[in-house]
Design a protein around this motif. Structure first.
Motif, mmCIF file in Angstrom:
data_model
loop_
_atom_site.group_PDB
_atom_site.id
_atom_site.type_symbol
_atom_site.label_atom_id
_atom_site.label_comp_id
_atom_site.label_asym_id
_atom_site.label_seq_id
_atom_site.Cartn_x
_atom_site.Cartn_y
_atom_site.Cartn_z
ATOM 1 N N TYR A 1 0.817 -1.226 0.000
ATOM 2 C CA TYR A 1 0.000 0.000 0.000
ATOM 3 C C TYR A 1 0.850 1.274 0.000
ATOM 4 O O TYR A 1 0.317 2.378 0.014
ATOM 5 N N LYS B 1 0.216 3.700 -2.946
ATOM 6 C CA LYS B 1 -1.094 4.336 -2.864
ATOM 7 C C LYS B 1 -1.133 5.371 -1.754
ATOM 8 O O LYS B 1 -1.771 6.414 -1.868
ATOM 9 N N ARG B 2 -0.418 5.052 -0.666
ATOM 10 C CA ARG B 2 -0.429 5.928 0.506
ATOM 11 C C ARG B 2 0.469 7.151 0.338
ATOM 12 O O ARG B 2 0.085 8.272 0.658
ATOM 13 N N ASP C 1 -7.880 11.832 8.380
ATOM 14 C CA ASP C 1 -7.666 10.802 7.365
ATOM 15 C C ASP C 1 -8.014 9.413 7.879
ATOM 16 O O ASP C 1 -7.730 8.411 7.220
ATOM 17 N N GLU D 1 -7.310 8.116 2.310
ATOM 18 C CA GLU D 1 -7.341 7.091 1.263
ATOM 19 C C GLU D 1 -8.523 6.152 1.497
ATOM 20 O O GLU D 1 -8.925 5.911 2.627
#
Length: 598
Positions: A191, A194-195, A511, A560
């Motif tokens: 991840y 993406k992070r 978040d 996300e």
């Protein structure tokens, strides 16, 4: 066996200089650079002299064919974006072996023999721990392939082996970096991209951003560039230190540690004395007196937050100790947030107008006067005939007014490092909220929070009774470090609950990832790191506790998609997922109206 080992250790101590010189000479001969400085691991002789000798050869070969500083800088940037440092270094060491092995054995035939002896010793000494993980099994396969030729293994291991073998043709450091980045993301942190972003994002990290990371080891404000240099040197040392280290990626000595998980830091008292002054220097002076600060810390810093502290500030731009690097960084970020406003001013103004209009309509409807019959109030002559004829004694009328204007709003914004890529967007959301609430004269406060070492820092942009001119302070929003959401919510609620207004609302822009490194003073209770389910449960508990006290709490999600599940667990049904700025006013407006109607 113990007696034999003691004899070896004694001989090494007696001949330490001789052993060091032998390894250094190998390294210098291979590299061709007699000024090269590198770590010499004499203790490796206790385990295997061939491992120690090959380690020196590898260091020399790497220095000859590749740029150590370029690779070290990449590693520092990757770690800055929250990659796991020990794991990343281990992957880099595995890639370096593949990149230099054929080059050096072709040039110096004697190296092949030392390499095989070293690999045989590694297999004999550390086969069992290596076999327990995928990276370890890849290492075993590479070692056996070098010793015995082709080696049968499973598809996954073979796939990574073949990718590693492509490095044998690498001539540029960037080829190494690409493979390290790819393998780290695939094997340990799927991840990460993406992070935090891909390799381009990693390489785009600036020196200015990296200086913020230096607090972990260096608290001296005056020497930012020098400190970054020291950190780079330390990273390069780790990279070159025992490059044949048999500890597989993901294994940690003397502590449990998982990929992507930050470690518990142990800090001595001398460093702790510097922390408060460092925070003051880099976040601005506190608006609280020492007595007030002590009171609020005593009230909330207990239980799982027992080793923590709270620090309240209006920011380094408002109350600087002096103009330093962090001051300039905050000023530049403020300008970037303002530019984002200018670039999106039409959308922002429309959001402000729409939210203002929604609030006004709702407040107007709820503020209408309602006339009802009552047993007291203004006498109605037409109802006097009821006297003595009916039990209905309601001869009067009264005017009832809704008190929905009797409300106050707190806006709490997550300012942790994970919000870095969304700084401007989050600042605009806070500004839209503040402007709309100002337009309808609702008292509100806006603060951000992050956690630096054991201090949760609350940055106040505007207070409840400030005029609308204070709304522009929200553009001073910057992000850094970690976030201890549960403690921040408690601290913010302290001021909100003291307000006289009957209706209280807290809007939290986050978040959905409470995450903090625990800083432990000597002799502290050493609590577990504040992350994952442990942190989410604590944050959810504080949200529920606040709701039980009559405060409406809305979570506005700005993270996300993979973190949505955690956000739902924390805020329940009262959370909003806003993908773009255009939908912000409509979503938040609907929630506020629902609170007033209930």
């Amino acid at each position: 066996m113990d007696k034999f080992r003691e004899e070896i250790e004694y001989n090494i101590e007696e001949h330490q200089l001789e052993i060091e010189n032998r390894i250094r000479n190998l390294m210098w001969t291979v590299s061709g650079d007699y000024t090269l400085e590198a770590k010499v691991n004499v203790e490796a002789f206790v385990r295997s002299k061939y491992i120690a000798l090959y380690d020196g050869i590898k260091q020399g070969a790497f220095a000859r064919y590749f740029d150590k500083d370029e690779l070290a800088m990449y590693l520092v940037k990757k770690v800055y974006l929250q990659a796991d440092e020990p794991v990343l270094v281990s992957v880099a060491q595995m890639c370096i072996e593949e990149a230099i092995c054929e080059k050096i054995t072709r040039e110096r035939r004697g190296v092949a023999s030392i390499r095989k002896q070293a690999f045989a010793d590694i297999l004999e000494l550390d086969f069992e721990p290596m076999s327990k993980s995928l990276p370890g099994r890849i290492k075993i396969a590479i070692l056996k392939e070098a010793l015995y030729g082709s080696y049968a293994t499973d598809k996954t291991t073979r796939k990574y082996m073949e990718e590693l073998h492509t490095l044998r043709h690498a001539t540029e450091t960037m080829e190494l970096i690409r493979m390290i980045d790819y393998l780290y993301n695939c094997m340990f942190d799927p991840y990460f991209e993406k992070r935090a972003g891909g390799l381009d994002r990693v390489l785009a990290v600036t020196t200015e951003e990296l200086t913020e990371y230096n607090w972990k080891d260096f608290l001296s404000e005056e020497m930012y560039e020098e400190n970054l240099g020291k950190y780079l040197e330390r990273m390069a040392e780790q990279l070159m230190d025992q490059m044949t280290d048999t500890q597989t990626p993901g294994e940690q000595k003397n502590e449990e540690h998982k990929p992507g998980q930050k470690r518990v830091l142990l800090v001595d008292e001398e460093s702790m004395k510097k922390v408060y002054s460092y925070i003051e220097l880099n976040y601005g002076k506190s608006w609280l007196t020492p007595v007030e600060e002590k009171r609020i810390n005593f009230r909330y810093c207990k239980g799982i937050h027992g080793d923590c502290g709270l620090y309240f500030t209006e920011g380094i731009l408002k109350n600087p100790v002096r103009r330093n690097y962090q001051y300039e960084y905050a000023r530049k970020q403020r300008d970037k947030n303002r530019y984002a406003y200018y670039d999106n001013h039409r959308a922002v103004k429309k959001n402000i107008a729409d939210l203002t209009d929604t609030l006004k309509k709702s407040l107007t409807l709820r503020d209408e006067v309602q006339e009802v019959t009552a047993d007291r109030g203004k006498l109605v002559p037409a109802r006097l005939w009821r006297v003595g004829r009916t039990r209905d004694a309601k001869l009067f009328t009264r005017e009832l007014k809704n008190h929905n204007m009797d409300l106050v709003v707190d806006v709490l914004i997550d300012a942790s490092g994970s919000q870095r890529s969304r700084q401007a967007q989050v600042a605009l959301q806070g500004y839209i909220l503040s402007e709309a609430l100002s337009n309808v004269n609702i008292p509100h406060r806006v603060m951000s929070f992050c956690t630096f070492w054991d201090y949760t820092i609350l940055h106040r942009f505007r207070s409840y009774d400030d005029g609308r001119e204070a709304n522009g302070n929200i553009f001073e929003y910057t992000t850094s470090s970690n976030n201890r959401d549960g403690l921040a919510i408690q601290a913010a609620a302290d001021g909100l609950l003291e307000r006289e207004e009957e209706n209280k609302i807290m809007i939290i822009l986050s978040d959905g990832r409470p995450y903090d490194v625990i800083l432990n003073r000597p002799n502290a209770r050493n609590p577990q790191p504040y992350q994952g389910k442990y942190a989410a449960r604590d944050t959810a508990f504080e949200v529920r506790k606040l709701r039980n006290l009559g405060v409406a709490v809305l979570g506005v999600f700005a993270g996300e998609e993979k973190d949505l599940a955690t956000e739902k667990k924390i805020f329940g049904k009262d959370f909003a997922y806003i993908r773009n700025i255009e939908k912000f006013s409509r979503t938040v407006g609907r929630y506020l109206i629902r609170q007033w109607e209930e």
